[in-house]
Design an enzyme around this catalytic site. Structure first.
Site, mmCIF file in Angstrom:
data_model
loop_
_atom_site.group_PDB
_atom_site.id
_atom_site.type_symbol
_atom_site.label_atom_id
_atom_site.label_comp_id
_atom_site.label_asym_id
_atom_site.label_seq_id
_atom_site.Cartn_x
_atom_site.Cartn_y
_atom_site.Cartn_z
ATOM 1 N N CYS A 1 10.008 -22.601 66.010
ATOM 2 C CA CYS A 1 9.914 -22.404 64.325
ATOM 3 C C CYS A 1 10.512 -21.103 64.015
ATOM 4 O O CYS A 1 10.176 -19.970 64.309
ATOM 5 C CB CYS A 1 8.652 -22.725 63.885
ATOM 6 S SG CYS A 1 7.820 -23.964 64.310
ATOM 7 N N ARG B 1 12.359 -33.964 57.350
ATOM 8 C CA ARG B 1 11.258 -33.422 57.714
ATOM 9 C C ARG B 1 11.127 -32.094 57.025
ATOM 10 O O ARG B 1 10.198 -31.420 56.513
ATOM 11 C CB ARG B 1 11.033 -33.036 59.202
ATOM 12 C CG ARG B 1 9.821 -32.574 59.706
ATOM 13 C CD ARG B 1 9.648 -32.204 61.401
ATOM 14 N NE ARG B 1 8.600 -32.133 61.624
ATOM 15 C CZ ARG B 1 7.668 -31.249 61.944
ATOM 16 N NH1 ARG B 1 8.395 -30.007 61.428
ATOM 17 N NH2 ARG B 1 6.394 -31.133 62.300
HETATM 18 P P1 XMP Z 1 5.014 -25.228 69.980
HETATM 19 O O1 XMP Z 1 4.612 -23.960 69.863
HETATM 20 O O2 XMP Z 1 4.096 -25.940 70.797
HETATM 21 O O3 XMP Z 1 5.103 -25.928 68.776
HETATM 22 O O4 XMP Z 1 6.168 -25.546 70.682
HETATM 23 C C1 XMP Z 1 5.382 -27.367 68.362
HETATM 24 C C2 XMP Z 1 5.191 -27.582 67.019
HETATM 25 O O5 XMP Z 1 6.097 -27.124 66.044
HETATM 26 C C3 XMP Z 1 6.748 -27.822 64.901
HETATM 27 N N1 XMP Z 1 8.246 -27.828 64.794
HETATM 28 C C4 XMP Z 1 8.802 -26.966 63.876
HETATM 29 N N2 XMP Z 1 8.321 -26.250 63.114
HETATM 30 N N3 XMP Z 1 10.715 -25.741 62.816
HETATM 31 C C5 XMP Z 1 9.135 -25.556 62.557
HETATM 32 O O6 XMP Z 1 9.143 -24.628 61.548
HETATM 33 C C6 XMP Z 1 11.074 -26.733 63.694
HETATM 34 O O7 XMP Z 1 12.335 -26.786 63.723
HETATM 35 C C7 XMP Z 1 10.019 -27.424 64.344
HETATM 36 N N4 XMP Z 1 10.232 -28.416 65.157
HETATM 37 C C8 XMP Z 1 9.070 -28.669 65.566
HETATM 38 C C9 XMP Z 1 6.012 -29.206 65.074
HETATM 39 O O8 XMP Z 1 4.893 -29.369 64.343
HETATM 40 C C10 XMP Z 1 5.554 -29.121 66.654
HETATM 41 O O9 XMP Z 1 4.522 -30.027 66.858
#
Ligand code: XMP
Length: 502
Positions: free
Chosen positions: A319, A417
Protein backbone atom coordinates in the site's frame (compact mmCIF):
# COMPACT_ATOMS: atom_id res chain seq x y z
CA UNK A 1 -10.39 -5.00 29.31
CA UNK A 2 -6.82 -4.76 30.57
CA UNK A 3 -5.56 -2.91 27.50
CA UNK A 4 -8.11 -0.07 27.74
CA UNK A 5 -5.92 2.00 30.08
CA UNK A 6 -2.95 1.63 27.75
CA UNK A 7 -4.87 2.87 24.72
CA UNK A 8 -6.52 5.67 26.75
CA UNK A 9 -3.05 6.92 27.70
CA UNK A 10 -1.92 6.80 24.09
CA UNK A 11 -5.07 8.58 23.00
CA UNK A 12 -4.38 11.43 25.45
CA UNK A 13 -1.19 12.05 23.50
CA UNK A 14 -3.05 11.64 20.15
CA UNK A 15 -0.64 8.80 19.51
CA UNK A 16 -1.60 5.97 17.16
CA UNK A 17 0.51 2.83 17.06
CA UNK A 18 1.70 0.34 14.45
CA UNK A 19 2.69 -3.29 14.98
CA UNK A 20 6.34 -2.39 15.46
CA UNK A 21 5.40 0.09 18.22
CA UNK A 22 4.08 -2.46 20.69
CA UNK A 23 4.61 -5.86 22.31
CA UNK A 24 2.19 -7.81 24.47
CA UNK A 25 2.89 -8.24 28.17
CA UNK A 26 3.46 -11.83 29.29
CA UNK A 27 1.41 -13.21 32.17
CA UNK A 28 0.83 -16.18 34.42
CA UNK A 29 0.13 -19.08 32.10
CA UNK A 30 -1.37 -22.51 32.49
CA UNK A 31 -1.80 -22.65 28.73
CA UNK A 32 0.35 -24.82 26.50
CA UNK A 33 0.54 -23.51 22.93
CA UNK A 34 -0.69 -26.81 21.43
CA UNK A 35 -3.88 -26.61 23.50
CA UNK A 36 -4.79 -23.09 22.48
CA UNK A 37 -8.16 -22.92 20.71
CA UNK A 38 -8.14 -20.63 17.67
CA UNK A 39 -11.84 -20.86 16.78
CA UNK A 40 -13.30 -17.52 15.78
CA UNK A 41 -15.90 -15.94 13.50
CA UNK A 42 -15.40 -14.54 10.01
CA UNK A 43 -18.71 -12.72 10.31
CA UNK A 44 -21.72 -12.89 12.60
CA UNK A 45 -22.90 -16.28 11.30
CA UNK A 46 -19.85 -17.71 9.58
CA UNK A 47 -17.42 -19.52 11.88
CA UNK A 48 -13.79 -20.43 11.29
CA UNK A 49 -11.43 -22.77 13.10
CA UNK A 50 -8.39 -20.55 12.74
CA UNK A 51 -7.84 -16.80 12.86
CA UNK A 52 -6.47 -16.25 9.36
CA UNK A 53 -8.10 -15.45 6.01
CA UNK A 54 -6.53 -14.80 2.63
CA UNK A 55 -6.80 -11.37 1.02
CA UNK A 56 -9.23 -10.52 -1.78
CA UNK A 57 -6.39 -9.76 -4.21
CA UNK A 58 -5.72 -11.06 -7.71
CA UNK A 59 -2.26 -12.26 -6.70
CA UNK A 60 -3.55 -13.98 -3.54
CA UNK A 61 -7.01 -15.58 -3.67
CA UNK A 62 -8.76 -17.60 -6.31
CA UNK A 63 -10.28 -21.06 -5.79
CA UNK A 64 -6.98 -22.85 -5.21
CA UNK A 65 -6.05 -20.57 -2.31
CA UNK A 66 -9.59 -20.54 -0.92
CA UNK A 67 -9.65 -24.36 -0.93
CA UNK A 68 -6.29 -24.52 0.85
CA UNK A 69 -7.45 -21.98 3.44
CA UNK A 70 -10.74 -23.77 4.15
CA UNK A 71 -8.96 -27.14 4.37
CA UNK A 72 -6.90 -25.62 7.19
CA UNK A 73 -9.96 -24.15 8.94
CA UNK A 74 -9.88 -20.60 7.55
CA UNK A 75 -11.52 -18.83 4.63
CA UNK A 76 -10.34 -17.33 1.37
CA UNK A 77 -11.97 -14.24 -0.08
CA UNK A 78 -12.13 -14.61 -3.87
CA UNK A 79 -11.06 -11.32 -5.48
CA UNK A 80 -13.35 -9.22 -7.64
CA UNK A 81 -11.09 -8.45 -10.57
CA UNK A 82 -12.54 -11.51 -12.28
CA UNK A 83 -15.69 -10.92 -14.29
CA UNK A 84 -18.74 -11.90 -12.20
CA UNK A 85 -19.31 -15.21 -14.01
CA UNK A 86 -15.69 -16.26 -13.60
CA UNK A 87 -15.70 -15.21 -9.95
CA UNK A 88 -18.87 -17.23 -9.32
CA UNK A 89 -17.16 -20.20 -10.99
CA UNK A 90 -14.25 -19.90 -8.57
CA UNK A 91 -16.74 -19.91 -5.68
CA UNK A 92 -18.36 -23.06 -7.08
CA UNK A 93 -14.98 -24.74 -7.44
CA UNK A 94 -14.46 -24.28 -3.70
CA UNK A 95 -17.98 -25.37 -2.79
CA UNK A 96 -17.76 -28.55 -4.86
CA UNK A 97 -14.22 -29.49 -3.89
CA UNK A 98 -15.64 -31.83 -1.26
CA UNK A 99 -18.85 -33.64 -2.12
CA UNK A 100 -20.77 -33.22 1.07
CA UNK A 101 -24.35 -32.65 0.15
CA UNK A 102 -24.95 -33.08 -3.58
CA UNK A 103 -27.48 -30.39 -4.40
CA UNK A 104 -28.30 -31.46 -7.93
CA UNK A 105 -27.77 -35.20 -8.22
CA UNK A 106 -27.72 -36.73 -11.68
CA UNK A 107 -31.03 -38.59 -11.96
CA UNK A 108 -32.50 -41.21 -14.28
CA UNK A 109 -36.09 -41.75 -15.43
CA UNK A 110 -38.05 -44.82 -14.34
CA UNK A 111 -39.03 -45.79 -17.89
CA UNK A 112 -35.61 -45.72 -19.56
CA UNK A 113 -33.58 -48.88 -20.05
CA UNK A 114 -30.63 -49.96 -17.98
CA UNK A 115 -28.55 -49.95 -21.16
CA UNK A 116 -29.34 -46.27 -21.73
CA UNK A 117 -28.20 -45.49 -18.18
CA UNK A 118 -24.93 -47.36 -18.78
CA UNK A 119 -24.42 -45.51 -22.08
CA UNK A 120 -25.08 -42.15 -20.42
CA UNK A 121 -22.68 -42.96 -17.57
CA UNK A 122 -19.92 -43.99 -19.99
CA UNK A 123 -20.45 -41.08 -22.32
CA UNK A 124 -20.27 -38.52 -19.51
CA UNK A 125 -17.48 -40.45 -17.86
CA UNK A 126 -19.21 -40.45 -14.48
CA UNK A 127 -17.18 -42.20 -11.83
CA UNK A 128 -20.29 -43.04 -9.80
CA UNK A 129 -23.23 -45.39 -10.38
CA UNK A 130 -25.91 -44.31 -7.92
CA UNK A 131 -28.81 -42.39 -9.40
CA UNK A 132 -32.10 -41.27 -7.85
CA UNK A 133 -34.96 -42.46 -10.07
CA UNK A 134 -37.73 -39.99 -10.98
CA UNK A 135 -41.17 -40.60 -12.44
CA UNK A 136 -42.79 -38.44 -15.09
CA UNK A 137 -43.79 -35.86 -12.46
CA UNK A 138 -40.26 -35.52 -11.14
CA UNK A 139 -41.13 -37.47 -7.99
CA UNK A 140 -38.52 -39.78 -6.46
CA UNK A 141 -39.68 -43.38 -6.87
CA UNK A 142 -36.50 -45.30 -6.12
CA UNK A 143 -32.76 -45.44 -6.43
CA UNK A 144 -30.58 -47.18 -8.98
CA UNK A 145 -27.25 -48.37 -7.59
CA UNK A 146 -24.22 -50.20 -8.94
CA UNK A 147 -25.56 -53.57 -7.70
CA UNK A 148 -28.95 -52.95 -9.35
CA UNK A 149 -27.22 -52.27 -12.65
CA UNK A 150 -24.83 -55.23 -12.42
CA UNK A 151 -27.48 -57.72 -11.28
CA UNK A 152 -29.84 -56.77 -14.08
CA UNK A 153 -28.60 -59.23 -16.70
CA UNK A 154 -31.05 -58.15 -19.36
CA UNK A 155 -29.99 -54.58 -19.97
CA UNK A 156 -33.05 -53.89 -22.08
CA UNK A 157 -35.22 -53.94 -18.96
CA UNK A 158 -36.41 -50.65 -17.53
CA UNK A 159 -34.95 -48.82 -14.57
CA UNK A 160 -38.27 -49.29 -12.79
CA UNK A 161 -37.79 -53.06 -12.91
CA UNK A 162 -34.21 -53.01 -11.68
CA UNK A 163 -34.19 -50.21 -9.13
CA UNK A 164 -34.38 -50.43 -5.34
CA UNK A 165 -37.71 -49.04 -4.26
CA UNK A 166 -37.04 -48.55 -0.59
CA UNK A 167 -34.90 -45.44 -0.25
CA UNK A 168 -33.53 -43.88 2.88
CA UNK A 169 -34.80 -40.34 2.85
CA UNK A 170 -34.79 -37.23 5.00
CA UNK A 171 -35.98 -33.65 4.79
CA UNK A 172 -33.95 -31.12 2.80
CA UNK A 173 -32.66 -29.32 5.92
CA UNK A 174 -30.64 -32.38 7.00
CA UNK A 175 -27.02 -31.43 7.66
CA UNK A 176 -23.87 -33.48 7.12
CA UNK A 177 -23.58 -34.79 10.70
CA UNK A 178 -27.19 -35.90 10.87
CA UNK A 179 -26.95 -37.49 7.43
CA UNK A 180 -23.87 -39.43 8.55
CA UNK A 181 -25.70 -40.78 11.61
CA UNK A 182 -28.82 -41.68 9.63
CA UNK A 183 -26.84 -43.64 7.03
CA UNK A 184 -24.95 -45.53 9.73
CA UNK A 185 -28.11 -46.40 11.67
CA UNK A 186 -29.90 -47.58 8.55
CA UNK A 187 -26.77 -49.20 7.06
CA UNK A 188 -27.56 -47.42 3.79
CA UNK A 189 -25.04 -45.87 1.44
CA UNK A 190 -27.32 -43.17 0.09
CA UNK A 191 -29.58 -40.62 1.77
CA UNK A 192 -32.04 -38.87 -0.49
CA UNK A 193 -33.37 -35.45 0.53
CA UNK A 194 -37.00 -35.12 -0.40
CA UNK A 195 -38.98 -31.91 -0.22
CA UNK A 196 -42.60 -30.98 -0.76
CA UNK A 197 -44.55 -33.13 -3.23
CA UNK A 198 -41.85 -35.81 -3.23
CA UNK A 199 -39.44 -33.48 -5.11
CA UNK A 200 -35.76 -34.36 -5.00
CA UNK A 201 -33.81 -31.65 -3.11
CA UNK A 202 -30.39 -33.28 -2.77
CA UNK A 203 -28.49 -36.37 -1.78
CA UNK A 204 -25.65 -37.58 0.46
CA UNK A 205 -23.54 -40.63 -0.35
CA UNK A 206 -21.73 -42.47 2.41
CA UNK A 207 -18.22 -42.66 0.92
CA UNK A 208 -18.15 -38.88 0.42
CA UNK A 209 -19.53 -38.08 3.85
CA UNK A 210 -17.24 -40.64 5.47
CA UNK A 211 -14.20 -39.10 3.79
CA UNK A 212 -15.14 -35.66 5.10
CA UNK A 213 -16.03 -36.82 8.60
CA UNK A 214 -13.21 -39.26 9.23
CA UNK A 215 -10.59 -39.16 6.55
CA UNK A 216 -9.29 -35.61 6.66
CA UNK A 217 -8.01 -33.11 9.14
CA UNK A 218 -10.53 -32.12 11.77
CA UNK A 219 -9.72 -28.58 10.80
CA UNK A 220 -11.84 -28.42 7.65
CA UNK A 221 -14.01 -25.31 7.63
CA UNK A 222 -17.28 -26.81 6.40
CA UNK A 223 -20.75 -25.41 5.96
CA UNK A 224 -23.79 -27.27 7.20
CA UNK A 225 -23.91 -29.36 4.03
CA UNK A 226 -20.30 -30.47 4.21
CA UNK A 227 -18.90 -28.07 1.59
CA UNK A 228 -15.85 -25.90 2.21
CA UNK A 229 -16.67 -22.34 3.25
CA UNK A 230 -15.70 -19.47 1.00
CA UNK A 231 -16.27 -15.71 0.81
CA UNK A 232 -16.18 -13.40 -2.20
CA UNK A 233 -15.48 -9.72 -2.72
CA UNK A 234 -17.62 -7.15 -4.48
CA UNK A 235 -17.35 -3.41 -5.07
CA UNK A 236 -20.21 -0.96 -4.76
CA UNK A 237 -23.31 0.09 -6.68
CA UNK A 238 -25.69 -1.59 -9.09
CA UNK A 239 -23.11 -3.83 -10.78
CA UNK A 240 -21.81 -4.99 -7.41
CA UNK A 241 -25.32 -6.01 -6.35
CA UNK A 242 -25.73 -8.11 -9.50
CA UNK A 243 -22.32 -9.63 -8.83
CA UNK A 244 -23.35 -10.41 -5.24
CA UNK A 245 -26.47 -12.16 -6.47
CA UNK A 246 -24.41 -14.44 -8.70
CA UNK A 247 -21.90 -15.15 -5.95
CA UNK A 248 -24.59 -15.98 -3.41
CA UNK A 249 -26.27 -18.20 -5.97
CA UNK A 250 -22.93 -19.96 -6.51
CA UNK A 251 -22.79 -20.68 -2.78
CA UNK A 252 -20.65 -17.92 -1.24
CA UNK A 253 -20.96 -18.06 2.54
CA UNK A 254 -20.32 -14.34 2.93
CA UNK A 255 -19.97 -11.27 0.75
CA UNK A 256 -17.21 -8.77 1.41
CA UNK A 257 -17.69 -5.17 0.29
CA UNK A 258 -14.07 -4.55 -0.55
CA UNK A 259 -13.20 -0.87 -0.85
CA UNK A 260 -10.42 1.43 0.25
CA UNK A 261 -12.92 3.66 2.09
CA UNK A 262 -15.83 1.89 3.76
CA UNK A 263 -17.22 4.98 5.47
CA UNK A 264 -18.98 6.41 2.43
CA UNK A 265 -22.59 7.44 1.88
CA UNK A 266 -24.61 9.70 -0.37
CA UNK A 267 -25.18 7.85 -3.63
CA UNK A 268 -25.85 4.42 -5.11
CA UNK A 269 -22.10 3.81 -5.48
CA UNK A 270 -21.44 4.34 -1.76
CA UNK A 271 -20.59 1.51 0.62
CA UNK A 272 -23.49 2.40 2.90
CA UNK A 273 -26.05 2.17 0.10
CA UNK A 274 -24.55 -1.09 -1.18
CA UNK A 275 -24.68 -2.50 2.35
CA UNK A 276 -28.30 -1.36 2.81
CA UNK A 277 -29.32 -3.01 -0.47
CA UNK A 278 -27.50 -6.24 0.32
CA UNK A 279 -29.08 -6.50 3.75
CA UNK A 280 -32.49 -5.79 2.23
CA UNK A 281 -32.25 -8.19 -0.72
CA UNK A 282 -30.07 -11.01 0.61
CA UNK A 283 -30.85 -11.11 4.31
CA UNK A 284 -29.70 -14.74 4.59
CA UNK A 285 -26.08 -13.96 3.67
CA UNK A 286 -23.53 -12.28 5.91
CA UNK A 287 -21.95 -9.08 4.64
CA UNK A 288 -18.52 -7.89 5.77
CA UNK A 289 -17.89 -4.22 4.99
CA UNK A 290 -14.72 -2.15 4.80
CA UNK A 291 -12.18 -0.85 4.91
CA UNK A 292 -12.20 1.65 7.72
CA UNK A 293 -9.88 2.69 10.55
CA UNK A 294 -11.94 4.91 12.88
CA UNK A 295 -14.31 4.01 15.73
CA UNK A 296 -17.08 6.24 14.37
CA UNK A 297 -16.88 4.50 11.01
CA UNK A 298 -17.19 1.10 12.72
CA UNK A 299 -20.29 2.27 14.59
CA UNK A 300 -21.89 3.51 11.39
CA UNK A 301 -21.29 0.21 9.58
CA UNK A 302 -22.58 -1.73 12.59
CA UNK A 303 -25.74 0.41 12.71
CA UNK A 304 -26.35 -0.37 9.03
CA UNK A 305 -26.29 -4.10 9.77
CA UNK A 306 -22.77 -5.13 8.72
CA UNK A 307 -22.07 -8.69 9.88
CA UNK A 308 -18.34 -8.06 9.97
CA UNK A 309 -16.03 -5.07 9.73
CA UNK A 310 -12.72 -4.93 7.94
CA UNK A 311 -10.12 -2.56 9.38
CA UNK A 312 -7.04 -1.31 7.57
CA UNK A 313 -6.43 1.82 5.54
CA UNK A 314 -2.89 1.78 4.28
CA UNK A 315 -1.02 -0.70 6.54
CA UNK A 316 -0.53 -3.28 3.77
CA UNK A 317 2.89 -4.24 2.47
CA UNK A 318 2.03 -3.06 -1.06
CA UNK A 319 0.00 0.00 0.00
CA UNK A 320 1.03 3.56 -0.64
CA UNK A 321 -2.29 5.16 0.35
CA UNK A 322 -0.87 6.64 3.57
CA UNK A 323 1.97 8.38 1.79
CA UNK A 324 0.22 9.49 -1.37
CA UNK A 325 -2.99 10.65 0.37
CA UNK A 326 -1.60 11.54 3.78
CA UNK A 327 -4.38 9.74 5.66
CA UNK A 328 -4.86 6.72 7.85
CA UNK A 329 -4.47 5.46 11.37
CA UNK A 330 -1.61 3.08 12.21
CA UNK A 331 -3.05 -0.39 12.40
CA UNK A 332 -2.88 -1.46 16.06
CA UNK A 333 -4.73 1.64 17.21
CA UNK A 334 -7.17 1.38 14.31
CA UNK A 335 -7.99 -2.22 15.23
CA UNK A 336 -8.36 -1.40 18.91
CA UNK A 337 -10.61 1.62 18.32
CA UNK A 338 -12.87 -0.18 15.85
CA UNK A 339 -13.11 -3.33 17.98
CA UNK A 340 -13.90 -1.21 21.04
CA UNK A 341 -16.63 0.59 19.11
CA UNK A 342 -18.45 -2.66 18.31
CA UNK A 343 -17.58 -4.55 21.50
CA UNK A 344 -20.45 -6.74 22.68
CA UNK A 345 -22.35 -6.58 19.37
CA UNK A 346 -21.07 -9.94 18.08
CA UNK A 347 -19.63 -8.26 14.99
CA UNK A 348 -16.15 -9.64 14.29
CA UNK A 349 -13.36 -7.26 13.31
CA UNK A 350 -10.86 -8.27 10.65
CA UNK A 351 -7.36 -6.79 10.93
CA UNK A 352 -6.53 -6.40 7.26
CA UNK A 353 -2.98 -5.74 6.12
CA UNK A 354 0.43 -5.02 7.56
CA UNK A 355 1.16 -8.40 9.14
CA UNK A 356 4.90 -9.03 8.69
CA UNK A 357 5.53 -11.73 11.29
CA UNK A 358 3.35 -14.16 13.22
CA UNK A 359 3.83 -12.01 16.33
CA UNK A 360 1.83 -9.27 14.59
CA UNK A 361 -1.12 -11.67 14.45
CA UNK A 362 -1.03 -12.07 18.25
CA UNK A 363 -0.86 -8.28 18.58
CA UNK A 364 -3.79 -7.73 16.17
CA UNK A 365 -5.96 -10.23 18.02
CA UNK A 366 -4.83 -8.88 21.40
CA UNK A 367 -5.95 -5.43 20.24
CA UNK A 368 -9.44 -6.82 19.61
CA UNK A 369 -9.50 -8.35 16.11
CA UNK A 370 -11.24 -11.69 15.59
CA UNK A 371 -8.87 -12.63 12.78
CA UNK A 372 -6.30 -11.22 10.37
CA UNK A 373 -6.35 -10.97 6.60
CA UNK A 374 -3.04 -11.84 4.92
CA UNK A 375 -1.76 -10.72 1.55
CA UNK A 376 2.02 -10.58 1.60
CA UNK A 377 2.42 -13.61 3.89
CA UNK A 378 0.42 -15.85 1.53
CA UNK A 379 1.36 -14.36 -1.84
CA UNK A 380 4.55 -16.44 -2.12
CA UNK A 381 2.81 -19.79 -1.74
CA UNK A 382 2.01 -22.39 -4.39
CA UNK A 383 -1.71 -21.70 -4.09
CA UNK A 384 -1.47 -17.96 -4.84
CA UNK A 385 -2.33 -17.16 -8.47
CA UNK A 386 0.67 -14.88 -9.04
CA UNK A 387 3.26 -15.78 -11.70
CA UNK A 388 6.82 -16.75 -10.87
CA UNK A 389 9.71 -14.38 -11.53
CA UNK A 390 13.41 -15.05 -11.10
CA UNK A 391 15.55 -12.22 -9.75
CA UNK A 392 19.31 -12.85 -9.43
CA UNK A 393 18.65 -16.59 -9.48
CA UNK A 394 16.08 -16.46 -6.67
CA UNK A 395 12.48 -17.53 -7.23
CA UNK A 396 9.80 -14.95 -6.46
CA UNK A 397 6.06 -14.73 -7.03
CA UNK A 398 4.38 -11.64 -8.35
CA UNK A 399 2.48 -9.71 -5.68
CA UNK A 400 0.84 -6.39 -6.38
CA UNK A 401 -1.53 -3.93 -4.76
CA UNK A 402 -5.07 -3.88 -6.09
CA UNK A 403 -4.44 -0.16 -6.52
CA UNK A 404 -1.11 -0.55 -8.29
CA UNK A 405 -0.82 1.09 -11.69
CA UNK A 406 -0.78 -2.24 -13.55
CA UNK A 407 -3.78 -3.51 -11.63
CA UNK A 408 -5.86 -0.36 -12.09
CA UNK A 409 -4.99 -0.13 -15.79
CA UNK A 410 -6.22 -3.69 -16.20
CA UNK A 411 -9.48 -3.55 -14.32
CA UNK A 412 -12.44 -1.29 -13.66
CA UNK A 413 -13.06 -3.13 -10.40
CA UNK A 414 -9.58 -2.23 -9.18
CA UNK A 415 -10.16 1.43 -10.11
CA UNK A 416 -13.52 1.24 -8.38
CA UNK A 417 -11.86 0.16 -5.12
CA UNK A 418 -10.02 3.48 -5.09
CA UNK A 419 -12.95 5.49 -6.46
CA UNK A 420 -11.18 6.21 -9.76
CA UNK A 421 -13.77 4.68 -12.14
CA UNK A 422 -14.05 7.88 -14.17
CA UNK A 423 -10.33 8.67 -14.34
CA UNK A 424 -8.50 8.32 -17.67
CA UNK A 425 -6.00 5.45 -17.90
CA UNK A 426 -3.06 7.88 -18.14
CA UNK A 427 -4.30 9.94 -15.17
CA UNK A 428 -4.72 7.12 -12.65
CA UNK A 429 -3.23 7.82 -9.20
CA UNK A 430 -1.88 4.51 -7.89
CA UNK A 431 -2.40 3.60 -4.23
CA UNK A 432 -0.32 0.44 -4.38
CA UNK A 433 2.84 -0.94 -5.92
CA UNK A 434 3.84 -3.85 -8.16
CA UNK A 435 6.12 -6.22 -6.30
CA UNK A 436 7.49 -9.71 -5.88
CA UNK A 437 7.76 -11.90 -2.79
CA UNK A 438 10.03 -14.89 -2.18
CA UNK A 439 8.56 -18.25 -3.12
CA UNK A 440 7.32 -19.98 0.05
CA UNK A 441 5.97 -23.43 -0.94
CA UNK A 442 2.57 -24.73 0.18
CA UNK A 443 0.10 -22.65 2.19
CA UNK A 444 -0.25 -25.45 4.76
CA UNK A 445 3.42 -25.18 5.66
CA UNK A 446 3.29 -21.40 6.06
CA UNK A 447 0.08 -21.47 8.11
CA UNK A 448 1.72 -23.93 10.50
CA UNK A 449 4.40 -21.33 11.15
CA UNK A 450 2.04 -18.34 11.42
CA UNK A 451 -0.39 -20.14 13.72
CA UNK A 452 2.47 -21.73 15.64
CA UNK A 453 3.76 -18.24 16.43
CA UNK A 454 0.28 -17.11 17.46
CA UNK A 455 -0.14 -20.14 19.71
CA UNK A 456 3.22 -19.39 21.33
CA UNK A 457 2.17 -15.77 21.88
CA UNK A 458 -1.12 -16.79 23.46
CA UNK A 459 0.79 -19.18 25.67
CA UNK A 460 3.03 -16.33 26.89
CA UNK A 461 -0.01 -14.14 27.59
CA UNK A 462 -1.82 -17.02 29.31
CA UNK A 463 -4.78 -17.00 26.95
CA UNK A 464 -6.39 -20.34 26.00
CA UNK A 465 -8.71 -18.87 23.38
CA UNK A 466 -9.42 -15.66 21.52
CA UNK A 467 -11.90 -14.31 24.07
CA UNK A 468 -9.28 -14.77 26.81
CA UNK A 469 -6.69 -13.06 24.65
CA UNK A 470 -8.99 -10.03 24.28
CA UNK A 471 -9.46 -9.93 28.04
CA UNK A 472 -5.86 -10.53 29.12
CA UNK A 473 -3.95 -8.64 26.44
CA UNK A 474 -2.04 -5.62 27.67
CA UNK A 475 0.65 -3.72 25.82
CA UNK A 476 4.00 -2.01 26.14
CA UNK A 477 4.81 0.75 23.79
CA UNK A 478 8.37 0.02 22.70
CA UNK A 479 11.17 2.34 21.58
CA UNK A 480 13.33 1.92 18.45
CA UNK A 481 15.89 0.31 20.79
CA UNK A 482 13.19 -2.11 21.95
CA UNK A 483 12.39 -3.02 18.37
CA UNK A 484 16.07 -3.50 17.51
CA UNK A 485 16.41 -5.72 20.57
CA UNK A 486 13.38 -7.77 19.43
CA UNK A 487 15.05 -8.75 16.16
CA UNK A 488 18.23 -10.84 15.86
CA UNK A 489 21.21 -8.53 16.41
CA UNK A 490 24.98 -8.54 16.49
CA UNK A 491 25.17 -11.78 14.55
CA UNK A 492 24.98 -12.94 10.98
CA UNK A 493 22.15 -15.32 10.21
CA UNK A 494 23.63 -18.48 8.74
CA UNK A 495 20.50 -20.46 7.86
CA UNK A 496 17.04 -19.59 6.59
CA UNK A 497 14.23 -19.81 9.13
CA UNK A 498 10.75 -20.59 7.81
CA UNK A 499 9.17 -17.88 9.97
CA UNK A 500 11.74 -15.10 9.90
CA UNK A 501 13.10 -12.83 7.22
CA UNK A 502 14.58 -9.40 7.69
P1 XMP B 1 -0.52 -7.24 3.34
O1 XMP B 1 0.30 -6.37 4.27
O2 XMP B 1 -0.95 -8.50 4.00
O3 XMP B 1 -1.83 -6.39 3.02
O4 XMP B 1 0.20 -7.48 2.07
C1 XMP B 1 -2.89 -6.88 2.24
C2 XMP B 1 -4.03 -5.88 2.24
O5 XMP B 1 -3.66 -4.65 1.62
C3 XMP B 1 -4.81 -4.02 1.06
N1 XMP B 1 -4.48 -3.62 -0.31
C4 XMP B 1 -4.13 -2.39 -0.67
N2 XMP B 1 -4.08 -1.24 0.04
N3 XMP B 1 -3.31 -0.13 -1.88
C5 XMP B 1 -3.68 -0.09 -0.58
O6 XMP B 1 -3.64 0.97 0.04
C6 XMP B 1 -3.34 -1.23 -2.65
O7 XMP B 1 -3.01 -1.22 -3.83
C7 XMP B 1 -3.78 -2.42 -2.02
N4 XMP B 1 -3.99 -3.69 -2.47
C8 XMP B 1 -4.40 -4.39 -1.40
C9 XMP B 1 -5.94 -5.01 1.12
O8 XMP B 1 -6.80 -4.62 2.15
C10 XMP B 1 -5.23 -6.32 1.43
O9 XMP B 1 -6.04 -7.25 2.10
Amino acid sequence: MKKDRFFEKMDLQALALAYDDVRLKTGLSIVTPQNVILATNFSRNVPMKITVVSAAMDTVTEAKMAIAMALEGGIGVIHKKLDPKAQAKEVKRVKFYLNGRIDKPICVRDNETIQSVIDMRDEKNYQFSTFPVLDENGKVVGILGRIDIEMCLDKSRTVQEAMTRKVLSANPATGLDEAFQKMISAKKKTLILIGEGGKLEGMYTFPDVYRIKMGQSQLLNLDNDGHLRVAAAIGTGEAALLRAEMLIHAGADAIVIDTAHGDSDGDLKSVFETLRQLKKNFSGTDVVAGNISEAESAKRLADLGADGIKVGQGPGSICITRVIAGIGCPQVTAVYNCAKAVEGTGIPVCADGGIKYSGDITIALGAGASYVMLGRLLAGTDEAPGDFIIVKGIKYKVYRGMGSLSSMRESLEARDRYRQQGVGIDKLVPEGVDAGVPYDGPVKKMLEQYLGGLRAGMGYVGAGNIQELWEKADFYRISPAGLAESHPHDIIITADAPNYHK
